[in-house]
Motif scaffolding. Sequence first.
Motif, short mmCIF file in Angstrom:
data_model
loop_
_atom_site.label_atom_id
_atom_site.label_comp_id
_atom_site.label_asym_id
_atom_site.label_seq_id
_atom_site.Cartn_x
_atom_site.Cartn_y
_atom_site.Cartn_z
N ARG A 76 0.87 -1.18 0.00
CA ARG A 76 0.00 0.00 0.00
C ARG A 76 0.91 1.23 0.00
O ARG A 76 2.14 1.10 0.11
CB ARG A 76 -0.88 0.00 1.25
CG ARG A 76 -1.87 -1.17 1.33
CD ARG A 76 -2.43 -1.33 2.72
NE ARG A 76 -1.38 -1.66 3.69
CZ ARG A 76 -1.60 -1.91 4.98
NH1 ARG A 76 -2.83 -1.85 5.46
NH2 ARG A 76 -0.59 -2.19 5.78
N ALA A 77 0.31 2.40 -0.11
CA ALA A 77 1.10 3.64 -0.06
C ALA A 77 1.40 3.97 1.40
O ALA A 77 1.00 5.01 1.93
CB ALA A 77 0.34 4.77 -0.74
N VAL A 78 2.13 3.05 2.03
CA VAL A 78 2.46 3.13 3.45
C VAL A 78 3.95 2.83 3.60
O VAL A 78 4.44 1.83 3.06
CB VAL A 78 1.63 2.11 4.26
CG1 VAL A 78 2.06 2.11 5.73
CG2 VAL A 78 0.14 2.41 4.14
N THR A 99 3.50 -0.28 -5.67
CA THR A 99 2.79 0.48 -4.64
C THR A 99 1.71 1.35 -5.28
O THR A 99 1.76 1.63 -6.48
CB THR A 99 3.76 1.36 -3.83
OG1 THR A 99 3.08 1.89 -2.69
CG2 THR A 99 4.33 2.51 -4.67
N GLY A 100 0.73 1.75 -4.49
CA GLY A 100 -0.30 2.59 -5.07
C GLY A 100 -1.43 2.91 -4.12
O GLY A 100 -1.38 2.60 -2.92
N ILE A 101 -2.47 3.53 -4.67
CA ILE A 101 -3.58 4.02 -3.86
C ILE A 101 -4.82 4.16 -4.75
O ILE A 101 -4.70 4.33 -5.97
CB ILE A 101 -3.20 5.37 -3.21
CG1 ILE A 101 -4.21 5.77 -2.14
CG2 ILE A 101 -3.02 6.45 -4.27
CD1 ILE A 101 -3.74 6.94 -1.28
N VAL A 137 9.94 0.85 -10.04
CA VAL A 137 8.78 1.10 -9.17
C VAL A 137 7.52 1.18 -10.02
O VAL A 137 7.43 2.00 -10.94
CB VAL A 137 8.94 2.40 -8.36
CG1 VAL A 137 7.67 2.68 -7.55
CG2 VAL A 137 10.15 2.31 -7.44
N GLU A 138 6.56 0.33 -9.70
CA GLU A 138 5.27 0.36 -10.39
C GLU A 138 4.22 0.99 -9.48
O GLU A 138 4.13 0.64 -8.30
CB GLU A 138 4.84 -1.07 -10.77
CG GLU A 138 3.48 -1.12 -11.45
CD GLU A 138 3.15 -2.48 -12.05
OE1 GLU A 138 1.97 -2.72 -12.35
OE2 GLU A 138 4.08 -3.30 -12.21
N PHE A 139 3.46 1.91 -10.04
CA PHE A 139 2.39 2.56 -9.29
C PHE A 139 1.04 2.09 -9.79
O PHE A 139 0.78 2.09 -10.99
CB PHE A 139 2.46 4.09 -9.43
CG PHE A 139 1.31 4.81 -8.78
CD1 PHE A 139 1.31 5.08 -7.42
CD2 PHE A 139 0.19 5.18 -9.53
CE1 PHE A 139 0.23 5.71 -6.81
CE2 PHE A 139 -0.89 5.82 -8.94
CZ PHE A 139 -0.87 6.08 -7.57
N PHE A 140 0.15 1.67 -8.86
CA PHE A 140 -1.20 1.30 -9.26
C PHE A 140 -2.20 2.37 -8.80
O PHE A 140 -2.17 2.82 -7.68
CB PHE A 140 -1.59 -0.08 -8.73
CG PHE A 140 -1.71 -0.20 -7.23
CD1 PHE A 140 -2.86 0.19 -6.55
CD2 PHE A 140 -0.66 -0.74 -6.48
CE1 PHE A 140 -2.97 0.05 -5.17
CE2 PHE A 140 -0.75 -0.87 -5.10
CZ PHE A 140 -1.91 -0.48 -4.43
N ALA A 141 -3.07 2.75 -9.72
CA ALA A 141 -4.16 3.68 -9.42
C ALA A 141 -5.42 2.83 -9.24
O ALA A 141 -6.17 2.59 -10.20
CB ALA A 141 -4.34 4.68 -10.57
#
Length: 389
Positions: A76-78, A99-101, A137-141
């Motif tokens: 998570r974005a933690v 990671t993402g939010i 780094v992969e970001f998920f929306a």
Amino acid sequence: MSNQKVQIFDTTLRDGEQVPGCKLNTEQKLVIAERLDQLGVDVIEAGFPVSSPGDFNSVLEITKLVKNAAVCGLTRAVENDIKVAAEALKNAKHPRIHTGIGTSESHIKYKFNSTPEKVIERGVAAVKYAKSFVEDVEFFAEDAGRTDNVYLAQVCEAMIKAGATVLNIPDTTGYCLPEEYGAKIRFLKENVKGIDKVTISCHCHNDLGLATANSIAGVANGARQIECTINGIGERAGNTALEEVVMILKQHPYLGIHTDINAKLLYDTSLMVSEKMGMMVQPNKAIVGANAFAHSSGIHQDGVIKNRETYEIIDPEDVGVTESSIVLTARSGRAALAYRAKKIGYELTKLQLDDVYKEFLIYADHKKEIENQDIHKIMKSFDILGATA
């Protein structure tokens, strides 16, 4: 269109394992991870390290085993999630933190009780922190499928500036239609500054049965990674099925897109995952189902016997299946009966076939499927000897 590669991101061991009753131990995960590496997937999402000591250990051990694929850990974005994931990935040859939010109005308002601006701030902070541990780094929306496209573009641009290398655009609830999802990817390609420096990823769920179609629509509009699972397993109705998107791209070369998957291992891999997870593959499942290359209608059987391509667009051997299956039922015709009889040693004349077929139909009306022993009994009743008799 030039021949471009789509990366296959396999999340069988993370999203796929979230199916109730499908929990795997570390030893089982290692067996599957090794096969995924042999299969040729580009990224293995090995787990959610902070979620439990067992998951942390599994990710750690998988990084020691995998030789070719990148190994990814979800967070998570933690900050603590990210720190723990980095520790679990310390031995990986190609580590990736994912990671993402949530970015939809529903997630922002009800899940986080936050604002669009604060969500972007949290996402940026998470990406920057992950970037201090790994380059990739992969970001998920999360819930991007129901996120306003203009706001989603703002999110993506901020994450690119923060250092994200991959942007995951999930249809988390499986809500989108293919044209909607494809248009969303195209909108991002056309409106996000720096988008050409990163990889856009499709992560589609199957709640409306559209996960595969949406993923293909995504890559047709510029995405270059598909997140999927073996047999399409996953929460609720499941994820995009790896074997489906791989074979679609292989069977439609005019799309100009390919993968590095060794398709001949697909069927065996499907069986392995089904066995390890105790999750049966439905018989009519595309590509790997028991009936995917089975024919019981007389018209279809006659066509396939004469030329396989009459009713099959994929050669079974291409996905690791030995041969097509001619299933004898009351719907089968003379050609199918003669074909099976020949396979087990009986060369029938036309007159013999006419007589035997009448008896065959009597048997078939009382049984769902006629087996070889039934044919032997029928032949014996007509005093017809086989080649091995």
